[in-house]
Design an enzyme around this catalytic site. Structure first.
Site, PDB file in Angstrom:
ATOM      1  N   HIS A 128       0.952  -1.571   0.080  1.00  0.00           N
ATOM      2  CA  HIS A 128       0.055  -0.408  -0.015  1.00  0.00           C
ATOM      3  C   HIS A 128       0.902   1.681   0.416  1.00  0.00           C
ATOM      4  CE1 HIS A 128      -2.582  -3.222   2.063  1.00  0.00           C
ATOM      5  NE2 HIS A 128      -3.481  -2.040   1.624  1.00  0.00           N
ATOM      6  N   CYS A 146      -4.205   1.574  13.689  1.00  0.00           N
ATOM      7  CA  CYS A 146      -5.615   2.577  14.147  1.00  0.00           C
ATOM      8  C   CYS A 146      -5.674   3.774  13.541  1.00  0.00           C
ATOM      9  CB  CYS A 146      -4.300   3.123  15.401  1.00  0.00           C
ATOM     10  SG  CYS A 146      -2.358   4.126  15.263  1.00  0.00           S
TER      11      CYS A 146
END
Lengths: 282, 704
Positions: A168, A273
């Site tokens: 990514h 997160c």
């Protein structure tokens, strides 16, 4: 400009299910993990976010049916008061967005959905620099998905960056400060950074790290008075060379976090997160 | 020229003035009054007695007449009888047309300009009406036959641009200043705000809900003043427009914010407005529809920094001005030639398909204008790409002296103006209480006024380097002046700068140029084709097929020379070898190979003649010379076993005046030397051509 980068009051994480550690059972050919170690790492991360950074921490419970649930960074793109719920490339992961959506809704964010079935978007393909967005066109995120990011966050320029390989975009680069891009030294990472340099209107300083994974760091500004911003980064034995290189960054307090076990499942700090601010921004 | 009552006195005055001021027939400003009132034309023309009573009709008739009776007009001027000639001549000169200009607050302004007047005349009138001094950022648009908005070129006749369309214009921001706080006058910011509010409402400037609310709240503060619980009851903003899709929620948020601004002056509110608006990604981006080489719909965005390529809302590519070497159009295709990247060897040409020829030309023009304007106004651009950590360079951003120099020219107390409640935004007129006086402290503490300006000009003509080299920048107002009035001086300055540089180079003791004099071969080719008009000079229709290559930006210059272009071609060394040009691809704006001619021979790095200056001289409105160069490298193994690399540089210098051949040659040599300091110039061939035919031109890059 760019001073809004990293503003946060809350952090959202999701617990590690056993199904993540059990290897083949988790689907998509995940390796077997040391569950206890993975959960420990996860716990330490939560502790840093809450205690060290002073954020309000929300922890979603682990769900066995969602082995990659802890990687909730892929399920939303958050900036300001708006959360764009993504449409992960992997169909097995799409149910992950539900719990996240609810939590963000409860926190008062404006929720934007992707209705288009042709769009795929993993949240960790999106880099926000404080002044603009870069969306990686990778194995996971396509043009339509990127377009939806642009449509959602209209104040900002949104540029597409081709990402080669299985990464990514956030697995190759991150922000080390409002004007500093941190990137790995692989060809893929450098290529991405070069593309970003061409596309941007703003000058950034760039810091190259030996390890791509180390560039997946989090610049966070809880905004406590008199407290400088933090850089949450891979540390504690992970990637020591890069850890050293990060010392070059100024005006940040470095907060090392180890997640080498979770990394085996494809996690990085940006996927573990979601941070957001419920305070009105100037 | 002032209008006076009393037709007789006017005719007399006109007769007196006519011989001295052929151009005196500038704008004749009259408010729209009944015919025959204060108009010099009223009864001066013996030829058209019915004129008096049918002035409006006559004017339109005049315009048509002009189209097919040009010959008559000419013959009129040459009639031998002076007595008959003068009044006719005068009458013809002072014939005027009515212009309707839509202003930024949606109100209409009407005025008359002389029929053959240039765009600048109308523009000046409008600016005067608006009490606007910082005019450089603005322009007038009109809709053409295809309902496309076009900029009114100030240097050309209005008539020739408008053609058969109605004389309706819109006053618009043309160049959005990257730092509006640096504008000198509040009134300038006020107009910029009006434009941006319109941009937001039309969707041209997209923004988030939060930003709509923020900008809307500042607009309300500027327009309505402080929140007053007695005046502002209920939804007091519902009649104002803030967004393309305005919700109740937005209006409430705006009112909420508005309440917190008590004490904020309109000027302050507008500064806040602009500070937020300028950050938006589409601020100041002029979009053009196009297709890339794969036929995918894209948008080309022209802005202060360069050219942006959008696919849907996504930015897929960007070409900063310094990266662009050449901009051209041919038929309905638009091309840019860009420098090789850091890791690339070759420059590349990228092509786009525009809907038609006019669009391609329009885009081309807009690019040139933006490039010129912002290069001369903006701070030194930051280095390309990302800075490596530890470099000494500091990005200083906005606070550059250059942008402040504009204010040096303005020396007047802040003008008193009312913020007209915008018709565009309201259903009914809102209360207007904006009668504040603003202190003159807004203007910067520079030397203001004519002295400062003169000093600057003197400094430049004193032989200082051109601005691209020393980062010296001309103010926008000054640029305009130079563009339209001082062209010769500016050309002079550029040549002066080049000459100075050249002198310096030649003085170098180890300059090999001197030693090689003898070996130069010179050839002259006599002017070949007859004086067919250069692209600059001809009416657009006739020469559109020819006007396909790069052109000097004469369209921005006031004087169109219908002269053949002098093309000076300098060739250093003799061989030619073509290599494949690597073209960029895969970015969604893949290279479009523009036909058989150019690609194969555009090789290797193209180096500017005088560093950065070439871009200015290539595209700057103020330069009259255009230079392009191509370099080819050939490495051959020669007898004796060592390899010899020969480099051919073909430098084409085009200008519409006599190009100094020696100077050009010397420059070319110098450039070659700079590029390859360890090489010797072995041969120089100079060709001089006048106005090559289009065929020849197309073939040029292929020549060996």
């Amino acid at each position: 400009p760019g001073e809004g980068l990293g503003r946060c009051s809350h952090a959202l994480i999701r617990g590690v299910p056993e199904s993540l550690a059990s290897g083949e059972d988790a689907g998509a050919g995940l390796p077997a993990l040391d569950l206890a170690k993975a959960q420990r790492e996860h716990g330490v991360l939560g502790g840093k976010l809450r205690q060290r950074l002073g954020l309000q921490l929300l922890e979603l419970p682990p769900e066995e049916s969602l082995p990659l649930g802890p990687l909730l960074g892929d399920t939303a793109v958050i900036q300001g008061d708006t959360a764009l719920i993504t449409r992960p490339w992997s169909p097995a992961r799409r149910p992950e967005v539900d719990g996240v959506r609810k939590a963000l809704q409860d926190l008062g964010l404006r929720i934007v959905e992707i209705g288009d079935e042709n769009a795929t978007l993993d949240g960790t393909d999106v880099l926000f620099t404080g002044r603009e967005f870069f969306v990686g066109l990778s194995k996971w995120t396509n043009h339509r998905g990127a377009e939806i990011v642009a449509d959602t966050f209209r104040d900002f320029a949104v540029s597409t960056v081709p990402v080669s390989g299985p990464s990514h975009l956030r697995g190759l680069c991150g922000m080390g400060g409002p004007r500093t891009v941190v990137a790995g030294s692989s060809e893929a990472a450098q290529k991405a950074v070069r593309a970003m340099a061409v596309l941007t209107d703003h000058p950034y300083a760039s810091l190259t790290l030996p390890d791509d994974a180390a560039a997946d760091c989090l610049f966070l500004r809880p905004g406590l008075p008199g407290v400088p911003p933090f850089l949450l980064h891979r540390g504690g034995g992970d990637l020591p060379n890069s850890q050293e290189a990060l010392q070059k960054l100024s005006d940040v307090t470095l907060v090392p976090v180890s997640c080498s076990e979770l990394e085996k499942a494809g996690a990085g700090l940006s996927s573990l997160c979601l941070v957001l601010s419920t305070r009105p921004h100037s | 020229m002032t209008t006076e009552t009393g037709p007789d006195s006017e005719v007399k005055k006109a007769q007196e003035e006519a011989p001295q001021q052929p151009e005196a027939a500038a704008a004749v400003t009259t408010p729209v009054t009944p015919a025959g009132h204060g108009h010099p034309e009223a009864n001066s023309n013996e030829k058209h007695p019915p004129q008096q009573d049918t002035r409006p009709a006559e004017q339109s008739l005049d315009m048509e007449e002009k189209d097919y009776s040009e010959a008559d007009g000419l013959s009129e001027r040459t009639t031998p009888s002076k007595a008959q000639k003068s009044p006719q001549k005068i009458a013809k000169k002072y014939k005027s047309a009515i212009c309707r200009v839509t202003l930024l607050d949606a109100s209409e302004y009407e005025c008359e300009v002389e029929k053959h007047g240039r765009g600048q005349v109308l523009f000046d009138l409008v600016c005067e009406h608006l009490n606007l001094l910082e005019k450089d950022y603005f322009g007038l648009t009109f809709c053409d036959a295809d309902s496309q908005k076009n900029w009114l070129d100030p240097s050309k006749e209005i008539k020739k641009q408008i053609r058969s369309s109605p004389w309706n214009f819109a006053f618009t921001v043309k160049f959005y200043p990257p730092d509006p706080a640096q504008l000198t006058e509040d009134i300038t910011r006020y107009y910029l705000c009006l434009q941006l509010r319109a941009d937001i409402i039309t969707g041209r400037l997209p923004c988030s809900f939060v930003t709509h609310a923020l900008l809307g709240s500042y607009a309300v503060q500027a327009e309505l003043g402080d929140y007053d619980a007695e005046e502002h009851v209920g939804n007091y903003v519902s009649e104002l427009r803030f967004a393309p899709n305005q919700t109740r929620e937005l209006e409430e948020r705006i009112m909420e914010l508005h309440k917190t601004y008590r004490g904020m002056t309109p000027g302050e509110a507008e500064i806040h407005f602009l500070e937020n608006a300028k950050k938006l990604s589409m601020y100041g981006v002029d979009l053009h529809h196009a297709k890339d080489s794969e036929g995918i719909d894209i948008m080309l965005g022209v802005c202060a920094n360069g050219l942006l390529i959008y696919r849907d809302r996504l930015r897929i590519n960007r070409f900063a001005w310094p990266k662009i070497l050449k901009i051209s159009y041919k038929r309905s295709n638009f091309y840019i030639k860009i420098r090789p990247g850091e890791y690339e060897q070759f420059e590349s040409t990228i092509g786009f398909k525009l809907p038609n020829h006019r669009s391609a030309k329009r885009l081309w023009k807009v690019c040139i204008e933006h490039h010129t304007f912002f290069r001369l106004v903006s701070p030194e651009p930051p280095p390309k790409g990302f800075l490596v950590m530890g470099s000494k360079f500091r990005y200083s951003g906005r606070t550059q002296a250059q942008t402040r120099q504009a204010s040096a020219l303005i020396d007047r107390p802040a003008p008193f103006f009312e913020r007209s409640s915008s018709k565009r935004y309201t259903m009914s007129r809102s209360l207007d209480g904006a009668e504040f006086s603003r202190p003159a402290s807004v203007s910067e503490n520079h030397d203001a006024g004519p002295d400062g300006d003169k000093r600057e000009e003197d400094g430049e003509s004193g032989g200082r380097r051109s601005e691209a080299e020393e980062g010296e920048v001309r103010t926008p107002t000054k640029i305009k002046e130079l563009k339209f009035l001082d062209k010769p001086e500016d050309v002079l300055l550029k040549h002066q700068a080049s000459i100075n540089e050249l002198k310096r180079t030649l003085k170098e003791p180890n300059s090999k140029l001197i030693h090689r004099d003898r070996d130069w071969e010179r050839e002259r080719r006599l002017p070949s084709s007859p004086a067919s008009p250069s692209p600059k000079g001809t009416p657009e229709k006739a020469n559109e097929p020819v006007k396909t290559e790069t052109m000097t930006v004469s369209s921005l210059a006031i004087r169109k020379k219908i002269e053949p272009e002098a093309v000076l071609q300098t060739r250093v060394s003799a061989m030619d070898n073509t290599q494949e040009n690597s073209l960029k691809s895969g970015k969604g704006a893949a290279a479009m190979i523009p036909g058989p001619q150019t690609v194969a021979t555009e090789i290797r790095s193209l180096s500017p003649i005088i560093g950065k200056d070439v871009l200015t001289s290539t595209y700057g409105a103020t330069a009259e010379t255009l230079s392009t160069s191509t370099t080819t490298h050939v490495t051959k193994t020669v007898k004796g076993g060592f390899s010899e690399t020969r480099i051919e540089k073909r430098i084409i210098i085009t200008g519409d005046e006599d190009v100094d051949q020696d100077q050009a040659l010397a420059l070319a040599i110098k450039e070659a030397k700079l590029q390859h300091p360890d090489m010797l110039v072995t041969k120089a061939v100079v060709y001089r051509e006048t106005d090559p035919s289009p065929e020849e031109r197309d073939r040029k890059p292929q020549e060996s």
